[in-house]
Write a protein that holds these residues in place. Structure first.
Motif, PDB file in Angstrom:
ATOM      1  N   ALA A   1     -13.259   5.559 -18.622  1.00 18.08           N
ATOM      2  CA  ALA A   1     -11.765   5.127 -18.126  1.00 18.08           C
ATOM      3  C   ALA A   1     -12.037   6.174 -16.958  1.00 18.08           C
ATOM      4  CB  ALA A   1     -10.924   6.480 -19.302  1.00 18.08           C
TER       5      ALA A   1
ATOM      6  N   LYS B   1     -14.297   4.059 -14.315  1.00 16.63           N
ATOM      7  CA  LYS B   1     -12.974   3.179 -13.381  1.00 16.63           C
ATOM      8  C   LYS B   1     -12.041   3.871 -12.830  1.00 16.63           C
ATOM      9  CE  LYS B   1     -11.715   1.310 -17.542  1.00 16.63           C
ATOM     10  NZ  LYS B   1     -11.316   0.153 -18.500  1.00 16.63           N
TER      11      LYS B   1
ATOM     12  N   ASP C   1      -6.148   2.818 -20.749  1.00 19.18           N
ATOM     13  CA  ASP C   1      -7.403   2.864 -20.961  1.00 19.18           C
ATOM     14  C   ASP C   1      -7.606   4.737 -22.046  1.00 19.18           C
ATOM     15  OD1 ASP C   1      -8.780   1.806 -19.574  1.00 19.18           O
ATOM     16  OD2 ASP C   1      -8.999   3.113 -17.531  1.00 19.18           O
TER      17      ASP C   1
ATOM     18  N   GLU D   1      -6.274   3.056 -25.206  1.00 19.48           N
ATOM     19  CA  GLU D   1      -8.399   2.947 -25.349  1.00 19.48           C
ATOM     20  C   GLU D   1      -8.714   4.331 -26.381  1.00 19.48           C
ATOM     21  OE1 GLU D   1      -9.704  -0.126 -26.181  1.00 19.48           O
ATOM     22  OE2 GLU D   1      -7.677  -1.126 -26.161  1.00 19.48           O
TER      23      GLU D   1
END
Length: 337
Positions: free
Chosen positions: A167, A170, A323, A326
């Motif tokens: 995360a 990104k 994210d 996740e």
């Protein structure tokens, strides 16, 4: 054995080592403790190749370096003209120019060098031992047992770490452009092991800054834990001059103190510090350091698990909601397995 390098459009830092190939290969989940020990033994019982010349080549440009007594070579490439691309990772071809054995043939490898693109939002510098993966770094015998008898499959990162680091890589645009750096007091002998561990557990790739064992280029065992990590972190800051950083460590050693010094030396460059709480009787010390850091305009958050850090990063607008979901999913999956 090239190590991942990094730099900017004016200067690049790249190191590696020339060693006899001990045929260590990759590990499997079925490997026995004896097999793991034998591979780790080979990593430390190295046969270094000193005083040989390495040629680095990229886009028609060439540079030369000579290995030291322990087989290390180092390139500090200045005023280069690396090709401008949207890909952060550039490939540098390395070739051994000297003949070491009869009928040697061509000995070459490819090094990856990170050059940030304009899409970078921030960088991340993380410790490894007891920050990404439990090692018992503050308990010497536990650490040795874990190091020599486990492998990249059996060494399991803390729950949610993989998804959290993905995360951060990104950021908010969902593109994997934010540079990830890993600074550790582990020796360079463990480089291939750590790369395999990160690959197996899907932790984003990035340059590893480890240290020498024995009589190194710097000093015995590359100086203290504090000096080594401070030097490497500040080298990253120097070669990434336009990027703010999130710093991640643990309370088991001196990460908070090191990051405090970094803030003093590079004011305005640190966005946030996350410290994993892994050691007993350190809360008072961390609290004191937190106050010093806050007075310099930076926050330090002592976290019990990855979810706490992830939710804080989300609240500050540094990672995406999807994210974080996740990360929670990964943590629950780890707890159920």
């Amino acid at each position: 054995m090239p190590y991942k390098g990094f730099g900017n459009e004016n200067e690049v830092f790249l190191v590696g080592r020339v060693l006899r190939d001990r045929g260590i290969g990759f590990s499997t989940i079925e490997d026995s403790r004896f097999r793991n020990f034998r591979k780790m033994y080979k990593r430390f019982m190295t046969w270094e190749i000193p005083n040989v010349t390495i040629k680095a080549t990229l886009d028609g440009q060439e540079w030369l370096a000579t290995t030291d007594d322990e087989g290390y070579f180092e390139f500090e490439i200045k005023n280069h003209s690396f090709p401008k691309t949207d890909n952060s990772w550039q490939k540098v071809k390395l070739e051994l120019l000297d003949k070491i054995i009869p009928n040697q043939g061509i000995v070459q490898s490819t090094a990856l060098v990170f050059i940030p693109t304009k899409l970078v939002e921030y960088g991340v510098i993380s410790d490894i031992d007891d920050t990404i993966v439990p090692t018992g770094a503050t308990r010497i015998w536990e650490m040795l047992k874990t190091t020599f008898f486990g492998n990249a499959h059996s060494r399991i990162p803390f729950e949610g770490v993989s998804a959290f680091y993905q995360a951060l890589e990104k950021g908010t645009d969902g593109k994997e452009n934010n540079p990830m750096f890993y600074v550790s007091s582990s020796p360079w002998n463990l480089y291939d092991f750590l790369l395999e561990l990160m690959d197996i557990h899907q932790i984003p790739k990035g340059p590893l800054m480890l240290r020498d064992l024995g009589l190194s280029r710097e000093q015995f065992i590359s100086g203290s834990h504090f000096d080594h990590k401070l030097t490497q972190v500040e080298k990253i800051f120097r070669l990434m001059p336009d990027i703010p950083f999130i710093l991640i460590g643990d309370s088991g050693q001196h990460d908070a103190e090191i990051y405090l010094q970094v803030i003093k030396d590079f004011p305005g460059r640190v966005k946030m510090i996350y410290i994993r709480d892994v050691a007993e009787n350190t809360q008072d010390k961390i609290k004191q350091i937190t106050s010093e850091i806050r007075a310099l305009g930076v926050e330090l958050l002592l976290v019990s698990d990855t979810i706490v850090a992830a939710k804080d990063a989300l609240s500050r607008g540094w990672i995406r909601q999807e994210d974080v979901l996740e990360i929670i999913k990964e943590k629950r999956k780890s707890e159920d397995s």
